[in-house]
Design a protein around this motif. Structure first.
Motif, PDB file in Angstrom:
ATOM      1  N   SER A  95     -12.489  -1.887   6.035  1.00  0.00           N
ATOM      2  CA  SER A  95     -12.680  -2.811   4.999  1.00  0.00           C
ATOM      3  C   SER A  95     -11.919  -2.119   3.639  1.00  0.00           C
ATOM      4  N   ARG A 126      -8.900  -6.892   7.444  1.00  0.00           N
ATOM      5  CA  ARG A 126     -10.065  -7.898   7.145  1.00  0.00           C
ATOM      6  C   ARG A 126     -10.064  -8.269   8.577  1.00  0.00           C
ATOM      7  N   TYR A 135      -9.454  -6.804  13.785  1.00  0.00           N
ATOM      8  CA  TYR A 135      -9.009  -6.771  12.387  1.00  0.00           C
ATOM      9  C   TYR A 135      -7.497  -6.695  12.201  1.00  0.00           C
TER      10      TYR A 135
END
Length: 188
Positions: free
Chosen positions: A162, A167, A183
């Motif tokens: 993160s 994301r 991700y």
């Protein structure tokens, strides 16, 4: 770092990973043998079609593939030549991975797939994970790839991902195992 050292680093660091401990069952020796076979094949694939980044002092590594080599294909004879308990674990892992890989491939764009990423327990918290990830991202960008995608079952990696601008795309839940989070990070 030679291939055997790299494989042993991966086995020791993933031994308690919820995904791998769920698919490679049996005695500790059988679990280790299953992971050794898997990681050795994955590293061979990345060496042939992608890239490896090794931390100073062999403290960790990141291995990735460009989307042209995605999803990864491991030679069938590598799997067939393993003991039955390894083949069974490998088959379970391939089902999980294929769902994640299908999902990752469904997003548009040229991407690099970070397949393996680990840091030795003895040096965690010293920035090696971030350094490896940054170098892999730079290599992907230099290859003209637009984003990096990865799958993660280890919640301890989430804060760094993160912080580095990844994301979460989705979480895939399977049977009784842990969720695997997918991700993505744009390489602008």
């Amino acid at each position: 770092m030679n291939l055997m050292q790299t494989t042993l680093l991966l086995v020791s660091n993933y031994a308690d990973d919820p995904l791998f401990s769920d698919v490679f069952t049996g005695t500790k020796v059988q679990q280790q043998r299953g992971m050794e076979a898997y990681f050795s094949a994955a590293l061979d694939c990345c060496l042939e079609k992608g890239s490896l980044v090794v931390a100073p002092g062999n403290a960790g590594l990141a291995a990735w593939l460009p989307n042209g080599a995605f999803p990864p294909v491991v030679e069938e004879n590598v799997i067939r030549n393993q003991p039955p308990y390894v083949v069974k674990g490998w088959e379970k892992l391939r089902i999980i991975e294929s769902v994640a890989w299908d999902q990752l491939a469904s997003y548009d764009g040229d991407f690099g797939f970070l397949w393996l990423w680990t840091v030795d327990f003895s040096v965690r918290g010293r920035g090696y994970g971030k350094m490896l990830l940054e170098e892999a991202l730079e290599q992907m960008k230099a290859e003209g790839l637009k984003c990096c995608r990865l799958m993660n079952a280890n919640i301890h990696n989430d804060p760094l991902l993160s912080k580095m601008g990844f994301r979460e795309l989705t979480t895939i839940h399977y049977q009784n195992g842990p969720g695997v989070r997918l991700y993505e990070k744009q390489l602008g």
